[in-house]
Scaffold this motif. Structure first.
Motif, PDB file in Angstrom:
ATOM      1  N   UNK A   1      29.526   2.592  91.395  1.00 61.61           N
ATOM      2  CA  UNK A   1      29.117   3.621  90.429  1.00 61.61           C
ATOM      3  C   UNK A   1      28.958   5.005  91.054  1.00 61.61           C
ATOM      4  N   UNK A   2      29.260   6.014  90.304  1.00 56.12           N
ATOM      5  CA  UNK A   2      29.000   7.390  90.727  1.00 56.12           C
ATOM      6  C   UNK A   2      28.988   8.280  89.491  1.00 56.12           C
ATOM      7  N   UNK A   3      28.402   9.444  89.582  1.00 51.73           N
ATOM      8  CA  UNK A   3      28.425  10.364  88.438  1.00 51.73           C
ATOM      9  C   UNK A   3      29.731  11.166  88.486  1.00 51.73           C
ATOM     10  N   UNK A   4      30.068  11.769  87.371  1.00 51.97           N
ATOM     11  CA  UNK A   4      31.289  12.588  87.292  1.00 51.97           C
ATOM     12  C   UNK A   4      30.937  13.936  86.673  1.00 51.97           C
ATOM     13  N   UNK A   5      31.302  15.024  87.368  1.00 52.69           N
ATOM     14  CA  UNK A   5      30.979  16.356  86.862  1.00 52.69           C
ATOM     15  C   UNK A   5      32.225  17.177  86.580  1.00 52.69           C
ATOM     16  N   UNK A   6      33.378  16.523  86.616  1.00 52.06           N
ATOM     17  CA  UNK A   6      34.633  17.257  86.397  1.00 52.06           C
ATOM     18  C   UNK A   6      35.057  17.230  84.940  1.00 52.06           C
ATOM     19  N   UNK A   7      36.376  17.418  84.733  1.00 49.35           N
ATOM     20  CA  UNK A   7      36.912  17.484  83.366  1.00 49.35           C
ATOM     21  C   UNK A   7      37.022  16.085  82.760  1.00 49.35           C
ATOM     22  N   UNK A   8      37.047  16.051  81.427  1.00 48.38           N
ATOM     23  CA  UNK A   8      37.104  14.785  80.694  1.00 48.38           C
ATOM     24  C   UNK A   8      38.392  14.706  79.881  1.00 48.38           C
ATOM     25  N   UNK A   9      38.881  13.503  79.638  1.00 48.15           N
ATOM     26  CA  UNK A   9      40.022  13.344  78.722  1.00 48.15           C
ATOM     27  C   UNK A   9      39.467  13.448  77.297  1.00 48.15           C
ATOM     28  N   UNK A  10      40.370  13.709  76.325  1.00 48.23           N
ATOM     29  CA  UNK A  10      39.887  13.765  74.934  1.00 48.23           C
ATOM     30  C   UNK A  10      39.578  12.375  74.373  1.00 48.23           C
ATOM     31  N   UNK A  11      39.897  11.340  75.145  1.00 51.44           N
ATOM     32  CA  UNK A  11      39.710   9.965  74.652  1.00 51.44           C
ATOM     33  C   UNK A  11      38.259   9.683  74.250  1.00 51.44           C
ATOM     34  N   UNK A  12      38.092   9.180  73.061  1.00 54.36           N
ATOM     35  CA  UNK A  12      36.748   8.845  72.578  1.00 54.36           C
ATOM     36  C   UNK A  12      36.316   7.497  73.149  1.00 54.36           C
ATOM     37  N   UNK A  13      35.052   7.370  73.449  1.00 49.79           N
ATOM     38  CA  UNK A  13      34.630   6.070  73.973  1.00 49.79           C
ATOM     39  C   UNK A  13      34.374   5.109  72.808  1.00 49.79           C
ATOM     40  N   UNK A  14      34.547   3.841  73.117  1.00 46.08           N
ATOM     41  CA  UNK A  14      34.433   2.794  72.114  1.00 46.08           C
ATOM     42  C   UNK A  14      33.024   2.808  71.486  1.00 46.08           C
ATOM     43  N   UNK A  15      32.929   2.909  70.149  1.00 50.64           N
ATOM     44  CA  UNK A  15      31.588   2.901  69.517  1.00 50.64           C
ATOM     45  C   UNK A  15      30.783   1.654  69.890  1.00 50.64           C
ATOM     46  N   UNK A  16      31.488   0.581  70.224  1.00 50.41           N
ATOM     47  CA  UNK A  16      30.746  -0.643  70.616  1.00 50.41           C
ATOM     48  C   UNK A  16      29.975  -0.432  71.915  1.00 50.41           C
ATOM     49  N   UNK A  17      30.529   0.419  72.797  1.00 49.38           N
ATOM     50  CA  UNK A  17      29.828   0.706  74.066  1.00 49.38           C
ATOM     51  C   UNK A  17      28.513   1.434  73.768  1.00 49.38           C
ATOM     52  N   UNK A  18      28.558   2.321  72.775  1.00 50.61           N
ATOM     53  CA  UNK A  18      27.337   3.059  72.412  1.00 50.61           C
ATOM     54  C   UNK A  18      26.339   2.103  71.753  1.00 50.61           C
ATOM     55  N   UNK A  19      26.856   1.226  70.908  1.00 45.85           N
ATOM     56  CA  UNK A  19      25.978   0.270  70.237  1.00 45.85           C
ATOM     57  C   UNK A  19      25.305  -0.636  71.276  1.00 45.85           C
ATOM     58  N   UNK A  20      26.100  -1.044  72.283  1.00 46.28           N
ATOM     59  CA  UNK A  20      25.538  -1.910  73.331  1.00 46.28           C
ATOM     60  C   UNK A  20      24.442  -1.169  74.095  1.00 46.28           C
ATOM     61  N   UNK A  21      24.663   0.131  74.350  1.00 42.19           N
ATOM     62  CA  UNK A  21      23.644   0.932  75.059  1.00 42.19           C
ATOM     63  C   UNK A  21      22.370   1.021  74.214  1.00 42.19           C
ATOM     64  N   UNK A  22      22.555   1.236  72.919  1.00 39.07           N
ATOM     65  CA  UNK A  22      21.391   1.308  72.018  1.00 39.07           C
ATOM     66  C   UNK A  22      20.590   0.005  72.070  1.00 39.07           C
ATOM     67  N   UNK A  23      21.324  -1.110  72.063  1.00 43.82           N
ATOM     68  CA  UNK A  23      20.664  -2.413  72.039  1.00 43.82           C
ATOM     69  C   UNK A  23      19.900  -2.655  73.353  1.00 43.82           C
ATOM     70  N   UNK A  24      20.554  -2.317  74.474  1.00 43.72           N
ATOM     71  CA  UNK A  24      19.895  -2.493  75.783  1.00 43.72           C
ATOM     72  C   UNK A  24      18.606  -1.668  75.830  1.00 43.72           C
ATOM     73  N   UNK A  25      18.687  -0.442  75.309  1.00 42.87           N
ATOM     74  CA  UNK A  25      17.505   0.432  75.328  1.00 42.87           C
ATOM     75  C   UNK A  25      16.409  -0.129  74.421  1.00 42.87           C
ATOM     76  N   UNK A  26      16.818  -0.598  73.251  1.00 44.68           N
ATOM     77  CA  UNK A  26      15.841  -1.164  72.301  1.00 44.68           C
ATOM     78  C   UNK A  26      15.079  -2.317  72.947  1.00 44.68           C
ATOM     79  N   UNK A  27      15.831  -3.184  73.605  1.00 42.40           N
ATOM     80  CA  UNK A  27      15.214  -4.351  74.244  1.00 42.40           C
ATOM     81  C   UNK A  27      14.183  -3.904  75.288  1.00 42.40           C
TER      82      UNK A  27
END
Ligand SMILES: Cc1cc2nc3c(=O)[nH]c(=O)nc-3n(C[C@H](O)[C@H](O)[C@H](O)COP(=O)(O)O)c2cc1C
Length: 336
Positions: free
Chosen positions: A119-145
């Motif tokens: 793992x590492x952080x990234x501070x450079x440019x990003x592609x226009x590709x949208x991240x999978x909404x399921x990844x966000x939902x999974x993050x929400x669930x992990x945080x809720x727990x």
């Protein structure tokens, strides 16, 4: 009761994995953690000289960073079958966040030491590709727990706040001095392979490196600041929210600073999970520290019932492969 022999083995074995855990994300790459060996436990504390001042006025990032370290250590220990638990016990005077002690069984985690190492952080440019909404939902669930909430906001909505926060950040002489104290713009810097923010991970080209060194040179900064230097620097740095990406904000309830250590542990789980999916993060603490933006950020996240933002990070797919670049150094690890 734990036998003295068993305790010695536990303490020795834990020291083995402490180095691996030092890959944990941490503010300004200060690596503030300190392990203090007791007879039957190890205290997790911090070194005063590695705690940020004006850039982390509430020491929220310090406690978050100690949480990322604890979680990384538990993961690294679990892989080696070391049964260890963590008891949260924040004591600001003693510079301690808690204790590691023998447990019945290893920490229950799906992550591996290789996740921490990659793992590492990234501070450079990003592609226009949208991240999978399921990844966000999974993050929400992990945080809720874990007792927290993750809010997702568009980078377009976050950008005006980020610009304001950068303006505040660059306009504060104390913050500017601290940024430069932890920035290593050239491999000739004596601490380049040790700690701090290097030119590679700040994704600076030669000209930007030169300009940063020049504009933050104390006499130059002092002369140019009243003439609008912060306004000049702000647009250069707020590219983190360019494009139509997503920013995730972790919110916690109440003011208890100890919850920031727990939130730091959550940060590790969230970032490692995203990283496994090829999604990188760029944290931006000053939007939370800046008195002119934290309220608007809370409103944007729909904060209610005493919720407050704890961590702000852009998520996305880097435009170039970050693993091709050298990573941030760690004091305890050889240069990579
Ligand atoms: C609590 C916390 C706050 C951070 N704040 C920022 C930030 O405001 N801006 C930034 O560019 N990076 C931020 N970072 C990322 C760190 O600078 C980064 O983790 C550190 O330099 C080590 O690099 P690595 O994570 O790539 O190993 C933060 C990380 C943590 C854990």
């Amino acid at each position: 009761m734990t036998s003295p022999e068993k305790t010695t083995t536990f303490l020795d074995r834990l020291s083995e994995v402490a180095t691996e855990a030092s890959r944990a994300a941490n503010a300004h790459n200060t690596q503030p953690w300190e392990l203090r060996h007791g007879t039957d436990h190890i205290e997790v504390g911090w070194r005063a000289e590695d705690a940020l001042g004006p850039s982390d006025p509430a020491h929220r990032d310090l406690r978050l960073s100690l949480g990322t370290y604890v979680e990384s250590l538990l993961i690294a220990a679990a892989e080696k079958g070391i049964a260890v638990g963590f008891d949260l016990d924040l004591d600001i005077t003693a510079r301690r966040v808690g204790r590691l002690r023998p447990a019945e069984r290893p920490y229950d985690t799906g992550f591996r030491a290789s996740d921490i190492a990659g793992r590492r952080v990234w501070r450079g440019a990003w592609t226009p590709q949208q991240i999978d909404p399921e990844a966000i939902e999974a993050a929400r669930e992990t945080a809720r727990t874990a007792g927290f909430r993750v809010a997702a906001i568009s980078t377009a909505a976050a950008r005006p706040l980020l610009v304001r926060a950068y303006h505040w950040f660059f306009g504060d002489p104390g913050i500017a001095a601290e940024l430069m104290a932890w920035t290593r713009l050239s491999p000739r810097h004596p601490k380049y392979h040790r700690d701090g923010l290097n030119d590679v991970m700040l994704v600076l080209n030669r000209v930007e490196r030169f300009l940063m060194g020049l504009l933050f040179f104390p006499a130059v900064y002092r002369a140019l600041r009243p003439l609008g230097l912060p306004r000049l620097l702000t647009p250069l740095s707020s590219g983190a929210t360019a494009g139509d990406g997503v920013v995730l904000v972790i919110l916690g309830k109440g003011e208890d600073p100890a919850q920031e250590v727990t939130a730091g542990r959550l940060v590790t789980r969230l970032w490692l999970d995203l990283f496994r999916q090829g999604i990188y993060v760029h944290p931006q603490s000053h939007v939370i520290d800046c008195p002119h933006t934290v309220g608007d950020l809370a409103a944007l996240c729909g904060a209610e019932d005493g919720e407050r933002p704890l961590v702000f990070f852009r998520v996305g797919i880097p435009a170039v492969d970050p693993s091709l670049r050298p990573r941030h150094p760690r004091r305890d690890l050889p240069p990579q």
